[in-house]
Motif scaffolding. Structure first.
Motif, short mmCIF file in Angstrom:
data_model
loop_
_atom_site.label_atom_id
_atom_site.label_comp_id
_atom_site.label_asym_id
_atom_site.label_seq_id
_atom_site.Cartn_x
_atom_site.Cartn_y
_atom_site.Cartn_z
N LEU A 1 -8.99 -4.68 11.39
CA LEU A 1 -9.58 -3.77 10.09
C LEU A 1 -9.69 -4.32 8.88
O LEU A 1 -10.77 -4.54 8.13
CB LEU A 1 -9.13 -2.42 10.10
N GLU A 2 -8.60 -5.34 8.40
CA GLU A 2 -8.74 -5.71 7.14
C GLU A 2 -9.49 -7.13 7.17
O GLU A 2 -10.79 -7.20 6.20
CB GLU A 2 -7.54 -6.15 6.63
N ALA A 3 -9.67 -7.72 8.40
CA ALA A 3 -10.50 -8.76 8.38
C ALA A 3 -11.85 -8.49 8.59
O ALA A 3 -12.81 -9.11 7.86
CB ALA A 3 -10.01 -9.61 9.48
N ALA B 1 -14.99 -9.29 5.99
CA ALA B 1 -16.22 -9.91 6.55
C ALA B 1 -17.47 -9.14 6.23
O ALA B 1 -18.64 -9.55 6.23
CB ALA B 1 -16.23 -9.98 8.00
N GLY B 2 -17.25 -8.06 5.57
CA GLY B 2 -18.54 -6.80 4.78
C GLY B 2 -18.66 -5.91 5.66
O GLY B 2 -19.63 -4.88 5.49
N VAL B 3 -17.75 -5.51 6.98
CA VAL B 3 -17.90 -4.14 7.61
C VAL B 3 -17.24 -3.03 6.56
O VAL B 3 -16.37 -2.96 6.01
CB VAL B 3 -17.03 -4.35 8.96
N GLU B 4 -18.01 -2.05 6.62
CA GLU B 4 -17.58 -0.94 5.76
C GLU B 4 -16.70 -0.01 6.50
O GLU B 4 -17.07 0.50 7.56
CB GLU B 4 -19.01 -0.08 5.17
N VAL B 5 -15.65 0.35 5.78
CA VAL B 5 -14.62 1.11 6.39
C VAL B 5 -14.86 2.62 5.78
O VAL B 5 -14.49 2.70 4.42
CB VAL B 5 -13.20 0.81 6.19
N MET B 6 -14.99 3.56 6.69
CA MET B 6 -15.14 4.97 6.13
C MET B 6 -14.44 5.95 6.87
O MET B 6 -13.88 5.81 8.09
CB MET B 6 -16.80 5.56 6.01
N CYS C 1 -2.60 2.09 11.42
CA CYS C 1 -1.27 2.20 11.68
C CYS C 1 -0.60 0.75 12.23
O CYS C 1 -0.87 0.42 13.52
CB CYS C 1 -1.26 3.29 13.15
N ALA C 2 -0.12 -0.02 11.38
CA ALA C 2 0.24 -1.35 11.44
C ALA C 2 1.56 -1.40 12.37
O ALA C 2 1.54 -2.40 13.15
CB ALA C 2 0.51 -2.01 10.11
N ASP C 3 2.41 -0.46 12.47
CA ASP C 3 3.61 -0.74 13.19
C ASP C 3 3.43 -0.47 14.83
O ASP C 3 3.80 -0.98 15.32
CB ASP C 3 4.78 0.21 12.48
N LEU C 4 2.42 0.43 15.12
CA LEU C 4 2.02 0.72 16.35
C LEU C 4 1.00 -0.35 16.71
O LEU C 4 1.01 -0.52 18.17
CB LEU C 4 1.56 2.24 16.72
N ASP C 5 0.15 -0.79 16.19
CA ASP C 5 -0.78 -1.67 16.33
C ASP C 5 -1.04 -2.86 15.29
O ASP C 5 -2.19 -2.53 14.92
CB ASP C 5 -2.35 -1.26 17.12
N PRO C 6 -0.21 -3.75 15.12
CA PRO C 6 -0.59 -4.62 13.95
C PRO C 6 -1.88 -5.54 14.35
O PRO C 6 -2.37 -5.89 13.21
CB PRO C 6 0.77 -5.65 14.35
N LEU D 1 -12.52 10.45 2.97
CA LEU D 1 -10.97 10.18 2.69
C LEU D 1 -10.97 8.89 2.18
O LEU D 1 -11.74 7.92 2.64
CB LEU D 1 -10.08 10.51 3.91
N PRO D 2 -10.04 8.39 1.19
CA PRO D 2 -9.95 7.07 0.99
C PRO D 2 -9.35 6.24 1.97
O PRO D 2 -8.45 6.87 2.72
CB PRO D 2 -9.35 7.38 -0.17
N TRP D 3 -9.66 5.10 2.17
CA TRP D 3 -8.92 4.15 3.13
C TRP D 3 -8.00 3.27 2.20
O TRP D 3 -7.99 2.78 1.17
CB TRP D 3 -9.88 3.12 3.58
N ARG D 4 -6.68 3.22 2.84
CA ARG D 4 -5.46 2.67 2.18
C ARG D 4 -5.16 1.46 2.97
O ARG D 4 -4.51 1.63 3.99
CB ARG D 4 -4.22 3.50 2.01
N PRO D 5 -5.65 0.13 2.64
CA PRO D 5 -5.42 -1.00 3.39
C PRO D 5 -3.97 -1.23 3.41
O PRO D 5 -3.30 -0.98 2.71
CB PRO D 5 -6.12 -2.08 2.78
#
Length: 233
Positions: free
Chosen positions: A201-203, A207-212, A190-195, A229-233
């Motif tokens: 999360l993208e960083a 760096a190699g952290v898996e997002v599930m 949620c980029a608008d509430l917590d940029p 569910l797919p992650w949408r960066p």
């Protein structure tokens, strides 16, 4: 995960001081329930929403009832932020999440980072270690899109940095978002509430952290992790 006893239906009135929720039972009884959610609960603070409560017979508890589920957007939503760790523990034991299956041992609340405890540490003599952080998700503003967080979550952002450090040290690390609702088809920060969290999360992923992200089936009798569910960066 089955609830230990049938949940009690009620009507949500208001939530205040973060951990208190006023509700009205089906027989008209008004009471205050524990609300186990420190977030903003956006979209779930509407008076009149159907609610479901668990009941404790522990005489030491000040509030015997706990708010577990609310009905919003036509479906049930789990608001208890303590539940995802139990759901993940059950899923790990059952091998529900293939990417996390097959480790020899699972430990909980292991110290790491500067002053943190990771939710789960998976270890195996061959596969090595996997540091697993679990986050509860209940926000949906765009139909079908689950979002986290629903307010500024500096602690969660720090966890992402600490997971990235474990990858740098040679271990595996995973950020797992448990979506306690059935009506979502994708997950996004949620980029608008917590940029800062969205950038973090993208960083971390870079760096190699898996997002599930995994969605749950939510019923008054049980909540169970069911599908990725797919992650949408």
């Amino acid at each position: 995960m089955d609830f230990p006893a049938p949940l009690v239906p009620a009507t949500f009135v208001r939530r205040y001081k973060r951990f208190f929720a006023d509700v009205v039972l089906a027989d008209g009884t008004e009471l205050t329930a524990h609300c186990p959610n420190p977030g903003a609960m956006l979209g779930l603070n509407t008076p009149g929403l159907p609610a479901w409560l668990s009941v404790s017979d522990n005489p030491k508890r000040k509030l015997s009832h706990t708010l577990e589920l609310l009905e919003a957007d036509g479906g049930l939503v789990g608001i208890n932020t303590l539940l995802p760790n139990r759901l993940v523990a059950e899923a790990l034991e059952a091998g529900t999440i293939p990417e996390l299956a097959g480790y020899a041992s699972v430990r909980r609340e292991v110290k790491y980072g500067k002053a943190s405890r990771v939710d789960f540490l998976l270890e195996d003599p061959v596969r090595g270690r996997c540091w697993l952080e679990v986050k509860n998700v209940h926000l949906m503003r765009t139909p079908g899109l689950a979002e986290f967080p629903d307010c500024v979550a500096a602690r969660s952002t720090r966890h992402l940095e600490e997971l990235a450090d474990q990858v740098t040290a040679g271990d595996r690390a995973v950020a797992l978002f448990v979506v306690q609702r059935t009506d979502c088809e994708a997950f996004s920060a949620c980029a608008d509430l917590d940029p800062a969290f969205a950038r973090g999360l993208e960083a971390a992923a870079e760096a190699g952290v898996e997002v599930m992200a995994w969605a749950c089936e939510v019923h008054p009798g049980e909540v169970t992790i069911r599908r990725a569910l797919p992650w949408r960066p």
